[in-house]
Design a protein around this motif. Structure first.
Motif, short mmCIF file in Angstrom:
data_model
loop_
_atom_site.label_atom_id
_atom_site.label_comp_id
_atom_site.label_asym_id
_atom_site.label_seq_id
_atom_site.Cartn_x
_atom_site.Cartn_y
_atom_site.Cartn_z
N SER A 44 -11.22 0.05 -8.21
CA SER A 44 -9.80 0.29 -7.95
C SER A 44 -8.94 -0.79 -8.58
O SER A 44 -7.82 -0.53 -9.02
CB SER A 44 -9.54 0.36 -6.44
OG SER A 44 -9.78 -0.89 -5.83
N ASN A 45 -9.46 -2.04 -8.64
CA ASN A 45 -8.70 -3.11 -9.27
C ASN A 45 -8.50 -2.85 -10.76
O ASN A 45 -7.46 -3.19 -11.33
CB ASN A 45 -9.42 -4.45 -9.09
CG ASN A 45 -9.37 -4.93 -7.64
OD1 ASN A 45 -8.45 -4.58 -6.90
ND2 ASN A 45 -10.35 -5.72 -7.24
N ILE B 17 -5.69 -0.21 -10.91
CA ILE B 17 -4.37 -0.69 -10.49
C ILE B 17 -3.86 -1.82 -11.38
O ILE B 17 -2.72 -1.79 -11.86
CB ILE B 17 -4.42 -1.15 -9.02
CG1 ILE B 17 -4.73 0.05 -8.11
CG2 ILE B 17 -3.11 -1.80 -8.61
CD1 ILE B 17 -5.04 -0.33 -6.68
N SER B 18 -4.70 -2.81 -11.63
CA SER B 18 -4.25 -4.00 -12.35
C SER B 18 -4.24 -3.80 -13.86
O SER B 18 -3.27 -4.15 -14.54
CB SER B 18 -5.13 -5.20 -11.99
OG SER B 18 -5.07 -5.45 -10.60
N PHE C 179 0.08 -3.07 -13.04
CA PHE C 179 0.90 -3.54 -11.92
C PHE C 179 0.85 -5.07 -11.83
O PHE C 179 -0.18 -5.69 -12.09
CB PHE C 179 0.42 -2.95 -10.60
CG PHE C 179 0.83 -1.52 -10.39
CD1 PHE C 179 1.64 -0.86 -11.31
CD2 PHE C 179 0.43 -0.82 -9.27
CE1 PHE C 179 2.02 0.45 -11.13
CE2 PHE C 179 0.80 0.50 -9.06
CZ PHE C 179 1.59 1.13 -10.00
N SER C 180 1.97 -5.65 -11.44
CA SER C 180 2.01 -7.08 -11.16
C SER C 180 1.33 -7.36 -9.83
O SER C 180 0.96 -6.43 -9.09
CB SER C 180 3.46 -7.57 -11.11
OG SER C 180 4.13 -6.98 -9.99
N GLN D 186 3.44 -5.88 -7.04
CA GLN D 186 3.34 -4.41 -7.04
C GLN D 186 2.00 -3.94 -6.50
O GLN D 186 1.93 -2.94 -5.77
CB GLN D 186 3.56 -3.89 -8.47
CG GLN D 186 4.99 -4.01 -8.95
CD GLN D 186 5.12 -3.66 -10.43
OE1 GLN D 186 4.20 -3.86 -11.22
NE2 GLN D 186 6.27 -3.12 -10.80
N ALA D 187 0.93 -4.66 -6.82
CA ALA D 187 -0.39 -4.30 -6.31
C ALA D 187 -0.44 -4.47 -4.80
O ALA D 187 -1.01 -3.64 -4.08
CB ALA D 187 -1.46 -5.17 -6.97
N TYR D 188 0.18 -5.53 -4.29
CA TYR D 188 0.23 -5.74 -2.84
C TYR D 188 1.08 -4.67 -2.16
O TYR D 188 0.76 -4.20 -1.06
CB TYR D 188 0.78 -7.13 -2.52
CG TYR D 188 -0.21 -8.24 -2.72
CD1 TYR D 188 -1.58 -8.04 -2.54
CD2 TYR D 188 0.21 -9.52 -3.09
CE1 TYR D 188 -2.48 -9.07 -2.72
CE2 TYR D 188 -0.70 -10.55 -3.27
CZ TYR D 188 -2.04 -10.32 -3.09
OH TYR D 188 -2.95 -11.34 -3.26
N LEU E 112 1.45 -1.64 -3.24
CA LEU E 112 0.65 -0.42 -3.27
C LEU E 112 -0.40 -0.43 -2.15
O LEU E 112 -0.76 0.62 -1.61
CB LEU E 112 -0.04 -0.27 -4.62
CG LEU E 112 -0.80 1.06 -4.86
CD1 LEU E 112 0.17 2.23 -4.82
CD2 LEU E 112 -1.54 1.02 -6.19
N SER E 113 -0.85 -1.62 -1.77
CA SER E 113 -1.83 -1.71 -0.69
C SER E 113 -1.24 -1.25 0.64
O SER E 113 -1.98 -0.84 1.54
CB SER E 113 -2.36 -3.13 -0.56
OG SER E 113 -1.37 -4.01 -0.07
#
Length: 537
Positions: A325-326, A329-330, A335-336, A339-341, A343-344
């Motif tokens: 998933s990383n 997403i990353s 995503f910054s 932004q990743a946080y 999305l969590s």
């Protein structure tokens, strides 16, 4: 009232009239197994504390039952939710490596990954001793001690500045944190009726989703602490550890060891009613005596080994998806960190919705294993998509949606644990083997997962997802087996009960379950020894 559909009507193993003799022999065998418990109904095996409070003549109205449940929720469920959230946050602190803990502690090579591995190895070694102590010691006091201890360990981690110090502290964290799930399963079966346990287990599992939603944001907030003598990750460890210590002390005060020991909060009449409201569970409340026959029963119980295999099949898919998933997403979505946080938050919220919907459907339909099968299907779809769709920026959104499909698999864990709390009777059987064996299997499997996602298989990781697809299909086979096993055992128990009463062995209608007196509910019998026990599925 029965928790399932009419077994005799839907059971595909029902025998024809030509097999009556063989079926009678099986019912006789069931009677023989029940007699091996060697108990005197309603007397032998009853814990002394329970004997003072049990009163089967008490009638509890629905309104009164709701009042009792609210009282229990206030002192038990609320503490389970808070503790599970603290545990999820404390265990996840190491994952916030963005703060520079790798550099400050001079971690090199595989040292960072070993800090996670040593925690799981500690859990693997200490889970059996923890379960033994949970049976022998007051549950709430021992639970409080473990919470305070792991809080001290987390706070002390702020002072660690090298690999050796972190390894010692992470190992100690595993020693104390491995008490969580067995304690929660004991509390759930001790305080809640069978019909309430699916939702109860799912609620404390939802704290994983809450931690996913807010844990990253908490870490992001601490990340902005710069230019101070204490590093930002040290602040995080110290504050979370101190909060956990305070919470653990509160748990020791607010949580009764059992319904019988809640004298500081409730009258003797209410405590007696709390004991009686779980009589129909048939799984007992507590018993501190060693019973060899319970151990033998657990080790030869097909459902225990089915749960071991379910944990094996459950851990492989969930353990390897984080890294994948990383990448989505990353790397692919670009995503910054913030932004990743953010999305969590959606990911954690979705996980909570999945768990609650599964619990609601399982409770509403009284068909837990069928709901588990239904919630496995989206994962099969996602695995096929992961195998066939290229992992690049052009397909990032589709793959992200498929990743959210994999969250349906979390319902397996919560619902399977609710089956354990409802279907395993006898304190020795439950605490010594029925709980630690599946958990230990999960830990061993998790430790071996590093070999699943290999760099040579990037970016599709077809081998890894093919293995996951196999696990999903294997899980469904296990669910079908367990459902048929429970149906068959219920059928034989009804026939054995009928034969013991001198009735026809065909007296197997589940409506006769209403006539059960549950006289042996607190006699510390295993589910296979108790003739009045009925499995939920």
């Amino acid at each position: 009232m029965s928790n399932n559909l009419n077994d005799s009507k839907v059971n595909p193993l029902a025998l024809s009239e030509s097999a009556d003799t063989a079926d009678t022999n099986k019912a006789d065998g069931e009677i023989a197994h029940l007699e091996r418990g060697k108990f005197q109904p309603g007397l032998d095996g009853v814990d002394e504390e329970i004997a003072e409070f049990q009163d089967s003549s008490i009638v509890i109205t629905p309104e009164e039952n709701k009042r009792l449940k609210r009282m229990i929720d206030k002192h038990v469920l609320a503490l389970m939710l808070g503790t599970y959230f603290c545990q999820s946050l404390d265990k996840g602190t190491l994952s916030f490596s963005i703060m520079g803990i790798r550099e400050d502690a001079k971690l090199v090579g595989n040292q960072y990954s070993w800090l996670t591995t040593c925690l799981y190895l500690a859990v693997l070694v200490c889970e059996f001793p923890q379960n033994y102590l949970l049976q022998r010691l007051p549950v709430a006091k021992w639970f409080s001690f473990n919470i305070v201890s792991w809080g001290i360990v987390v706070a002390a981690s702020a002072a660690a500045n090298n690999f050796a110090g972190l390894v010692v502290l992470r190992t100690l964290l595993g020693v104390f944190e491995c008490s969580i799930q067995p304690t929660f399963i004991i509390l759930t079966s001790m305080w809640y009726e069978k019909e309430e346990q699916v939702v109860t287990v799912s609620l404390w599992y939802c704290m994983n989703g809450l931690q996913t939603a807010v844990g990253g944001l908490i870490a992001y907030g601490f990340f902005h602490i710069q230019g101070t003598a204490i590093k930002n990750w040290q602040f995080l460890f110290l504050i979370l550890g101190l909060i956990t210590i305070v919470w653990g002390l509160f748990v020791g005060y607010w949580l009764p060891d059992s319904p019988m020991r809640g004298g500081r909060f409730w009258s003797q009449e209410d405590r007696t009613k709390m004991v009686e409201r779980v009589r129909e569970n048939g799984t007992g409340i507590q018993n501190k005596k060693w019973k060899k026959d319970h151990v033998v029963d657990a080790l030869t119980d097909p459902q225990v080994w089915a749960f071991v295999l379910i944990q094996f099949a459950n851990t492989i898919p969930t353990g390897g998806l984080g890294a994948y998933s990383n990448i989505i997403i990353s790397q692919n979505l670009g995503f910054s960190v913030l932004q990743a946080y953010l999305l969590s938050i959606a990911q954690g919220t979705w996980q909570i919705l999945v768990l609650l919907s599964a619990a609601w459907l399982a409770t509403k339909t009284k068909q837990t294993l069928l709901i588990m099968i239904v919630y496995t299907i989206p994962n099969i779809i996602s695995a096929i998509c992961f195998i066939t769709i290229p992992n690049n920026k052009d397909h990032a959104v589709v793959l992200l949606i498929m990743f959210y499909f994999t969250i349906f698999f979390n319902a397996q864990s919560s619902l399977s644990f609710s089956l354990l709390t409802r279907n395993v009777g006898g304190q020795n059987a439950r605490l010594r083997f029925s709980l630690p064996l599946p958990s230990s299997t999960a830990l061993v499997t998790r430790s071996a997962l590093k070999a699943l996602f290999q760099a040579k298989d990037a970016p599709l990781y077809r081998n890894a997802f093919a293995a996951q697809l196999g696990c999903y299909c294997f899980s469904i086979i296990l669910f079908v087996f367990l459902r048929l096993y429970y149906m068959r055992k219920n059928l034989l128990k009804r026939r054995a009960t009928a034969l013991a009463k001198g009735l026809s062995e065909t007296t197997e209608d589940e409506r006769n379950d209403e006539e059960r007196t549950h006289v042996n509910a607190f006699s510390d019998l295993t589910d296979r020894q108790n003739s009045e026990f009925r499995y939920s599925y």
